[in-house]
Design a protein around this motif. Sequence first.
Motif, PDB file in Angstrom:
ATOM      1  N   ARG A 331       0.820  -1.220   0.000  1.00 43.03           N
ATOM      2  CA  ARG A 331       0.000   0.000   0.000  1.00 43.03           C
ATOM      3  C   ARG A 331       0.849   1.262   0.000  1.00 43.03           C
ATOM      4  O   ARG A 331       0.397   2.321  -0.452  1.00 43.03           O
ATOM      5  N   TYR A 332       2.067   1.165   0.472  1.00 44.75           N
ATOM      6  CA  TYR A 332       2.898   2.362   0.600  1.00 44.75           C
ATOM      7  C   TYR A 332       4.020   2.433  -0.424  1.00 44.75           C
ATOM      8  O   TYR A 332       4.902   3.287  -0.313  1.00 44.75           O
ATOM      9  N   LEU A 333       4.012   1.550  -1.424  1.00 41.38           N
ATOM     10  CA  LEU A 333       4.977   1.657  -2.517  1.00 41.38           C
ATOM     11  C   LEU A 333       4.558   2.786  -3.448  1.00 41.38           C
ATOM     12  O   LEU A 333       3.372   2.970  -3.742  1.00 41.38           O
ATOM     13  N   SER A 334       5.511   3.517  -3.952  1.00 40.47           N
ATOM     14  CA  SER A 334       5.196   4.604  -4.879  1.00 40.47           C
ATOM     15  C   SER A 334       5.338   4.181  -6.337  1.00 40.47           C
ATOM     16  O   SER A 334       4.697   4.767  -7.216  1.00 40.47           O
ATOM     17  N   LEU A 335       6.127   3.144  -6.632  1.00 37.54           N
ATOM     18  CA  LEU A 335       6.412   2.793  -8.019  1.00 37.54           C
ATOM     19  C   LEU A 335       5.176   2.354  -8.798  1.00 37.54           C
ATOM     20  O   LEU A 335       4.975   2.824  -9.914  1.00 37.54           O
ATOM     21  N   PRO A 336       4.322   1.476  -8.264  1.00 34.51           N
ATOM     22  CA  PRO A 336       3.188   1.047  -9.097  1.00 34.51           C
ATOM     23  C   PRO A 336       2.268   2.185  -9.499  1.00 34.51           C
ATOM     24  O   PRO A 336       1.550   2.076 -10.480  1.00 34.51           O
ATOM     25  N   ARG A 337       2.272   3.277  -8.744  1.00 29.48           N
ATOM     26  CA  ARG A 337       1.374   4.381  -9.045  1.00 29.48           C
ATOM     27  C   ARG A 337       2.064   5.492  -9.821  1.00 29.48           C
ATOM     28  O   ARG A 337       1.452   6.491 -10.167  1.00 29.48           O
ATOM     29  N   ALA A 338       3.357   5.353 -10.065  1.00 26.65           N
ATOM     30  CA  ALA A 338       4.101   6.408 -10.756  1.00 26.65           C
ATOM     31  C   ALA A 338       4.122   6.142 -12.251  1.00 26.65           C
ATOM     32  O   ALA A 338       3.996   5.011 -12.711  1.00 26.65           O
ATOM     33  N   GLY A 382      -1.276 -15.921  -3.450  1.00 24.72           N
ATOM     34  CA  GLY A 382      -1.136 -16.027  -4.900  1.00 24.72           C
ATOM     35  C   GLY A 382      -1.921 -14.955  -5.623  1.00 24.72           C
ATOM     36  O   GLY A 382      -1.426 -14.337  -6.580  1.00 24.72           O
ATOM     37  N   ALA A 383      -3.145 -14.693  -5.183  1.00 23.36           N
ATOM     38  CA  ALA A 383      -3.950 -13.642  -5.811  1.00 23.36           C
ATOM     39  C   ALA A 383      -3.324 -12.272  -5.605  1.00 23.36           C
ATOM     40  O   ALA A 383      -3.349 -11.414  -6.493  1.00 23.36           O
ATOM     41  N   ARG A 384      -2.720 -12.058  -4.432  1.00 21.25           N
ATOM     42  CA  ARG A 384      -2.074 -10.770  -4.168  1.00 21.25           C
ATOM     43  C   ARG A 384      -0.862 -10.578  -5.076  1.00 21.25           C
ATOM     44  O   ARG A 384      -0.640  -9.484  -5.620  1.00 21.25           O
ATOM     45  N   LEU A 385      -0.082 -11.628  -5.275  1.00 19.24           N
ATOM     46  CA  LEU A 385       1.061 -11.546  -6.178  1.00 19.24           C
ATOM     47  C   LEU A 385       0.608 -11.300  -7.614  1.00 19.24           C
ATOM     48  O   LEU A 385       1.277 -10.590  -8.374  1.00 19.24           O
ATOM     49  N   ALA A 386      -0.514 -11.892  -7.994  1.00 19.82           N
ATOM     50  CA  ALA A 386      -1.031 -11.663  -9.341  1.00 19.82           C
ATOM     51  C   ALA A 386      -1.429 -10.207  -9.535  1.00 19.82           C
ATOM     52  O   ALA A 386      -1.198  -9.618 -10.605  1.00 19.82           O
ATOM     53  N   ALA A 388      -0.093  -7.647  -8.056  1.00 19.33           N
ATOM     54  CA  ALA A 388       1.147  -6.871  -8.195  1.00 19.33           C
ATOM     55  C   ALA A 388       1.808  -7.126  -9.534  1.00 19.33           C
ATOM     56  O   ALA A 388       2.321  -6.204 -10.180  1.00 19.33           O
ATOM     57  N   TRP A 389       1.789  -8.383  -9.966  1.00 19.15           N
ATOM     58  CA  TRP A 389       2.422  -8.772 -11.227  1.00 19.15           C
ATOM     59  C   TRP A 389       1.725  -8.117 -12.416  1.00 19.15           C
ATOM     60  O   TRP A 389       2.327  -7.822 -13.438  1.00 19.15           O
ATOM     61  N   ARG A 390       0.410  -7.885 -12.271  1.00 20.26           N
ATOM     62  CA  ARG A 390      -0.370  -7.332 -13.381  1.00 20.26           C
ATOM     63  C   ARG A 390       0.137  -5.961 -13.805  1.00 20.26           C
ATOM     64  O   ARG A 390      -0.044  -5.544 -14.948  1.00 20.26           O
ATOM     65  N   SER A 455       1.357 -13.042 -21.420  1.00 24.71           N
ATOM     66  CA  SER A 455       1.604 -11.619 -21.204  1.00 24.71           C
ATOM     67  C   SER A 455       2.373 -11.378 -19.924  1.00 24.71           C
ATOM     68  O   SER A 455       3.067 -10.374 -19.792  1.00 24.71           O
ATOM     69  N   TYR A 456       2.245 -12.292 -18.979  1.00 23.62           N
ATOM     70  CA  TYR A 456       2.953 -12.156 -17.712  1.00 23.62           C
ATOM     71  C   TYR A 456       4.358 -12.727 -17.779  1.00 23.62           C
ATOM     72  O   TYR A 456       5.298 -12.177 -17.197  1.00 23.62           O
TER      73      TYR A 456
END
Length: 860
Positions: A331-338, A382-386, A388-390, A455-456
């Motif tokens: 929740r506190y990572l900035s990269l996925p939202r940048a 596993g769903a949480r990793l998916a 993030a992986w998406r 695609s992954y």
Amino acid sequence: MALCVFIITKGVLCPAKTVAGRRLACSFLLALLRSKALHAASRQLAEMVDYVEAAAADATAAADATAAAAGPAANHYVQLYAISCLPALVYDVIAFSILTPQTYAGEVPQLRGLCAELVAALEDSRALEHTARAIIRQACNPFSFRASMSKVAVTATIAYSSLCDLHDRWSIPRGGADDKALAARLRAVASGPCVQHAVRCFGLATLCAVDGGSAYGLPGELLAVLPSGRGSDSVWATAGGVFGAATGPLMTTVRMLQLGDPAPPGRRGALALALRVGWLAVTQTAGQADGGGGGGGSGASGTGGASPLAAVVPPRDVFRLAAEALEAAWRYLSLPRAVAPAASGAAVAEAAGWWRLAAAVVDRAVPCSAADDKRLRPAWLGARLAEAWRLLLPDCDVLCLPAEPPPTIAAALDGGLLRCLELLMRRAGRAPQGPEAAVLQGLLGRVRRFQSLRSYLAPLLAYGEPRQAAALVATLRKLLRMADSRAPGAEDRAPTPNSDDDIFPAIVADVLTTVEEQEAAHAAPAHELPSPASQQLLRLLSCAACEWLPELSQSLSQTLSSGGAASPGRLSALLPWLPLLAGRCGVQHYAGADASPHRGDACGEASGDGEAMGDGGWRALLLAEVGAVPLLGASLRAMPRLAELPPESRLPLLRSLVAACCAVAAVARGRHWNAAAATADRPEQQGTGDAAAAAVRQGFLEGTAVQAPAAASAAAAPSGIAAAGTPAAPPLPWQPGLLREAATGLRSCGDQGMAAQAEALVAYLELGGDGACEPPWYAPPPPGPLVSALPPPNEARRLLPGRCANPSCANLEGDSEADLTLKACAGCGAVGYCCRPCQTAHWRAGHKGACVRPGGEGSR
């Protein structure tokens, strides 16, 4: 007064074990909340805290013994309020609201109303904020009773944990608008600054006591008063906590981090705290001091020593604590939202640290997961990793990948996602019912809801370390070898499209269709040199074809030959590859005619004189390894099963089957379509060559079979089979009647051109289908830009790590194929084996006759 209300509330809630009793208790709680009791208690607590602080200040300034003596008494009442009135009351109401729906689903509307009244009371009274402020202020007060403060902190922590449970109860994905609105209000209540600060203080006190790390500026006197996890188990047991003395504050901390706002302590402070808790949970499984180094490397406290944690956190809590910490840190990572180009190096490093922790959780914490934990199971991870992986997927095709990986992919690879994925697969292969298999099922199940698996995987194969990527490809071949090609009872069911019975064939099928689909999408060749990432992905796709197609073909052939029902999804993935491979058997003429800079190097024309027909091993792959001829024969015999499919699913399979038969027949009979092109290239035979080439092209475009002129057949074909003086090849073992059925099915679906090709092949087979008769000239579709760029098998296989000499090796020991240690054969020393059973199996399979002793004498 408040204490009396608390005692009455306890008496009403405890015996509520019947429907009538629960309804009575719910009505009482509604009346209590509407009476503004929480509002009054909050005001009184705030006034008492202000009075105690003022008295302490006056006593310190004037050295007044009377005021100093009054301090402990006042503190006692403050702590009594904090213990008995507010947190405990809130906890009891929340616990009542959560537990009842599990048994009495019909009471959900009434309980939703009770929860809404509770949230409204907490919003208006700010009871949790006043309690948290009182606890922290009293913890720093020298007149506080240490034993009472420990119980206050534990009671408040349990109340905050129950608040998280209540939020989870009403934030389920299937909830309606009212449930989601209620969950949002609960999140706002939990985001109060005093509540968040108190929870983090409790968590830091435990962290510092366990790992000896930094307190991030928290006063030492506060740490000394708050429960630290050591010696406070009895306090937790008395208070009724679900977790132990160490797990409880840490679990509540990371769960409240998921609900609260990042400030204070800010986004980076919250991220560091969550990662530190996660690494602390992971080191529980290490049992030695090396675990602490992982935490330091990930941006955690950097303090070593796993032994203190091992003494206070039960193994059954390790996975849940680590998984919750991982979720809070995300929740506190900035990269996925940048925006990717604007991502900073610090953001990439933070994301890499998260993936590093995720890999460690999979490696160490997942094996500790409890099967009876209904709230948090491995499939959730596993769903949480998916999810993030998406966020890693670049929007590029195989031939146009950027040279440098996007920041999100770079972070994931640096954090070990590629190796983590192979680890999951190997452990799932060793224990199909184990927790790693559950994680993999959850990951792949969620991934396939978003996009195809290719695609992954494609970005990881393109930008990952080549040897590690090739090891993943080799591991998947072993998993294919172990997977059963049909589920129990599959032969009694009608086939359905894409009904893969195992996750590993599903992965392979998705990746193999990458080349097929993108080949159709590329209408014109690319005239620019592919980037290094594209070249690496092409090598690995070629390597994957060499590894997976033979295993997939063998599995399907055995299933079809035994009368079983093969998955249409696997047939759809495999059959279109046969014309592609057939086209590559003569690709050198295309490479020579095309001046594209990437073709000559990528295709690897004629790697050596010993390679079959100078094609780099494509013909051997198609006919010998894949066994295209027997595979197609078995597929034709499965025609009655294919007829049960709906037309929209049956037509693509029939087209693929007939196209594959025509292409393989041309290659197997040695009359490759490039013979006409070779004749056309010779000046001395331009007259017949041009006509033959034109006839072949016209016949292919019109979907008809064209008989080859005698002059063209007399020319030396690239297959190396002369027209005269060569023994006739054995006839193709295909039943003409089955191909005629396929032609009828194609005509009924409106595909006249492919039906004509099937009928021409039927006529050839009825004449004998061997070298004694002239085969029809088929033009397998010329390889497009993508297939032409695939390196030949002999080159692609060089990427693979050292391979066990046993061709049937299915050893999945270890976490990566690249880590397997080979032991040289004691007889010849020329080959190596990963284990004794593989050496024995290979010896019995034929190595006994080929093994040459060191003295030069063989056993043959």
